[in-house]
Design an enzyme around this catalytic site. Structure first.
Site, PDB file in Angstrom:
ATOM      1  N   SER A 142     -90.136  31.808 -82.788  1.00  0.00           N
ATOM      2  CA  SER A 142     -90.956  31.048 -83.483  1.00  0.00           C
ATOM      3  C   SER A 142     -92.350  31.820 -83.168  1.00  0.00           C
ATOM      4  CB  SER A 142     -91.243  29.548 -83.194  1.00  0.00           C
ATOM      5  OG  SER A 142     -92.170  29.088 -83.895  1.00  0.00           O
ATOM      6  N   TYR A 156     -90.563  22.723 -77.053  1.00  0.00           N
ATOM      7  CA  TYR A 156     -90.013  23.567 -78.199  1.00  0.00           C
ATOM      8  C   TYR A 156     -90.614  24.922 -78.185  1.00  0.00           C
ATOM      9  CZ  TYR A 156     -89.360  25.465 -82.965  1.00  0.00           C
ATOM     10  OH  TYR A 156     -89.306  26.495 -84.102  1.00  0.00           O
TER      11      TYR A 156
HETATM   12  P1  NAP Z   1     -83.746  22.970 -90.040  1.00  0.00           P
HETATM   13  O1  NAP Z   1     -83.845  23.034 -91.661  1.00  0.00           O
HETATM   14  O2  NAP Z   1     -84.108  21.813 -89.240  1.00  0.00           O
HETATM   15  O3  NAP Z   1     -82.039  23.396 -89.956  1.00  0.00           O
HETATM   16  C1  NAP Z   1     -81.696  23.265 -88.651  1.00  0.00           C
HETATM   17  C2  NAP Z   1     -80.005  23.659 -88.753  1.00  0.00           C
HETATM   18  O4  NAP Z   1     -79.660  23.855 -87.324  1.00  0.00           O
HETATM   19  C3  NAP Z   1     -79.134  22.815 -89.560  1.00  0.00           C
HETATM   20  O5  NAP Z   1     -78.266  23.683 -90.158  1.00  0.00           O
HETATM   21  C4  NAP Z   1     -78.415  22.082 -88.419  1.00  0.00           C
HETATM   22  O6  NAP Z   1     -77.152  21.569 -88.715  1.00  0.00           O
HETATM   23  C5  NAP Z   1     -78.310  22.944 -87.387  1.00  0.00           C
HETATM   24  N1  NAP Z   1     -78.155  22.661 -85.901  1.00  0.00           N
HETATM   25  C6  NAP Z   1     -79.216  21.868 -85.345  1.00  0.00           C
HETATM   26  N2  NAP Z   1     -78.701  21.704 -84.225  1.00  0.00           N
HETATM   27  C7  NAP Z   1     -77.428  22.434 -83.981  1.00  0.00           C
HETATM   28  C8  NAP Z   1     -76.488  22.513 -83.049  1.00  0.00           C
HETATM   29  N3  NAP Z   1     -76.720  21.707 -81.517  1.00  0.00           N
HETATM   30  N4  NAP Z   1     -75.476  23.035 -83.236  1.00  0.00           N
HETATM   31  C9  NAP Z   1     -75.139  23.870 -84.506  1.00  0.00           C
HETATM   32  N5  NAP Z   1     -76.217  23.594 -85.442  1.00  0.00           N
HETATM   33  C10 NAP Z   1     -77.274  23.063 -84.985  1.00  0.00           C
HETATM   34  O7  NAP Z   1     -84.384  24.346 -89.391  1.00  0.00           O
HETATM   35  P2  NAP Z   1     -85.252  25.614 -90.076  1.00  0.00           P
HETATM   36  O8  NAP Z   1     -86.589  25.132 -90.088  1.00  0.00           O
HETATM   37  O9  NAP Z   1     -84.484  26.375 -91.175  1.00  0.00           O
HETATM   38  O10 NAP Z   1     -85.184  26.401 -88.551  1.00  0.00           O
HETATM   39  C11 NAP Z   1     -84.229  27.493 -88.354  1.00  0.00           C
HETATM   40  C12 NAP Z   1     -84.675  28.214 -87.023  1.00  0.00           C
HETATM   41  O11 NAP Z   1     -85.954  28.723 -87.480  1.00  0.00           O
HETATM   42  C13 NAP Z   1     -84.882  27.376 -85.952  1.00  0.00           C
HETATM   43  O12 NAP Z   1     -84.428  28.114 -84.652  1.00  0.00           O
HETATM   44  C14 NAP Z   1     -86.426  26.950 -85.822  1.00  0.00           C
HETATM   45  O13 NAP Z   1     -86.709  26.787 -84.527  1.00  0.00           O
HETATM   46  C15 NAP Z   1     -86.881  28.370 -86.480  1.00  0.00           C
HETATM   47  N6  NAP Z   1     -88.362  28.353 -86.903  1.00  0.00           N
HETATM   48  C16 NAP Z   1     -88.501  27.178 -87.970  1.00  0.00           C
HETATM   49  C17 NAP Z   1     -89.772  27.333 -88.433  1.00  0.00           C
HETATM   50  C18 NAP Z   1     -90.232  26.358 -89.495  1.00  0.00           C
HETATM   51  O14 NAP Z   1     -91.469  26.204 -89.888  1.00  0.00           O
HETATM   52  N7  NAP Z   1     -89.332  25.723 -90.049  1.00  0.00           N
HETATM   53  C19 NAP Z   1     -90.756  28.030 -87.719  1.00  0.00           C
HETATM   54  C20 NAP Z   1     -90.507  28.734 -86.793  1.00  0.00           C
HETATM   55  C21 NAP Z   1     -89.228  28.921 -86.230  1.00  0.00           C
HETATM   56  P3  NAP Z   1     -76.939  20.247 -89.155  1.00  0.00           P
HETATM   57  O15 NAP Z   1     -77.800  19.763 -90.267  1.00  0.00           O
HETATM   58  O16 NAP Z   1     -75.375  19.943 -89.470  1.00  0.00           O
HETATM   59  O17 NAP Z   1     -77.196  19.320 -87.943  1.00  0.00           O
END
Ligand code: NAP
Length: 247
Positions: A142, A156
């Site tokens: 991130s 985080y």
């Molecule tokens: P999201 O929409 O919240 O989705 C999170 C995903 O991770 C879901 O599929 C969830 O599955 C799964 N998950 C959570 N805890 C888990 C665990 N312990 N074991 C297995 N699966 C787990 O997240 P996102 O925004 O797409 O983010 C994806 C990645 O991008 C993350 O690493 C996040 O830190 C990074 N990121 C996101 C942003 C942003 O603005 N969105 C920015 C920078 C970085 P379930 O729903 O089945 O629990």
């Protein structure tokens, strides 16, 4: 092409990545933790577009569940050639006065230990040293690892700093074993993750402070991940792509 495992492949950036990887010809293992319906929806969407995928449940912070997930992949008989370490969590926005050990450890267990465990199991299967055919890993970090997320979730942000160091160290460790390891650092992306921080509309609140003055879409991050995994990035390892609209 083999199997691509996408952790947290059921929604957000993971979902977009799973769909694009299937389009490239990978069989996609769609990992999820709680929401089987969402994971099944991704598998169905891939199947409908003529691709191959299956859902696999595992909490990546739990070593025995990670082992079982990789065992399930082995049982398909198809080699694992790509890993996208994407599943990540954050909690309610707060300052350090309100952080306790239980929360900090939960964040680190998923965002750091979970990434390490999946890297370990992937390397055992991909590495030339273990008779594997090589492969590629992308760790989703991130922009928070650079910016620190003050007043929101420094825990985080710190976990993502650890992910970046893992990427650098592992890339060097396995470079001669046919495995490339790279990272992406998304900025503000429209996903459901911001609701976990208590502010579902966070991207729209802060987007005007970004040089590009807009949030990013999960598909824009997925494109970078797919490229880093592909042969087009065959001489790229230990690198990071910033997907943060210029911030
Ligand atoms: P999201 O929409 O919240 O989705 C999170 C995903 O991770 C879901 O599929 C969830 O599955 C799964 N998950 C959570 N805890 C888990 C665990 N312990 N074991 C297995 N699966 C787990 O997240 P996102 O925004 O797409 O983010 C994806 C990645 O991008 C993350 O690493 C996040 O830190 C990074 N990121 C996101 C942003 C942003 O603005 N969105 C920015 C920078 C970085 P379930 O729903 O089945 O629990």
């Amino acid at each position: 092409m083999g199997i691509a495992l996408v952790t947290g492949g059921s929604r957000g950036i993971g979902r977009a990545t799973a769909l694009q990887l299937a389009g490239e010809g990978y069989t996609v293992a769609v990992n999820y933790h709680h929401n089987i319906q969402a994971a099944t929806g991704v598998v169905e969407a891939i199947t409908e577009q003529g691709g191959r995928a299956f859902a696999v449940r595992a909490d990546i912070s739990d070593e025995s569940q990670v082992m079982a997930m990789f065992d399930a992949i082995d049982r398909t008989g198809e080699p694992l050639t790509a890993l996208v370490n994407n599943a990540g969590i954050l909690f309610q926005q707060c300052t350090i006065e309100d952080l306790d050990a239980s929360r900090i450890n939960r964040v680190l267990a998923t965002n750091v230990t979970g990434y390490f465990l999946c890297c370990r199991e992937a390397v055992k299967r991909m590495s030339h040293r273990h008779g594997g055919q090589g492969g590629a890993i992308v760790n989703v970090s991130s922009a928070a690892s650079r910016l620190g997320a003050p007043g929101e979730y420094v825990d985080y942000a710190a976990s993502k700093g650890a992910v970046d160091t893992l990427t650098t160290g592992l890339a060097l460790e396995v470079a001669a074993q046919g495995i490339r390891v790279n990272g992406v650092r998304p900025g503000l992306i429209y996903t459901e993750m911001h609701a976990s921080g208590g502010e579902p509309g966070r991207v729209d609140r802060v987007k005007s402070a970004l040089p590009m003055q807009r949030g990013g879409q999960p598909e824009e991050v997925a494109q970078a991940i797919v490229w880093l995994l592909s042969e087009k990035a065959s001489y790229v390892t230990g690198s990071f792509l910033e997907l943060a609209g210029g911030k």
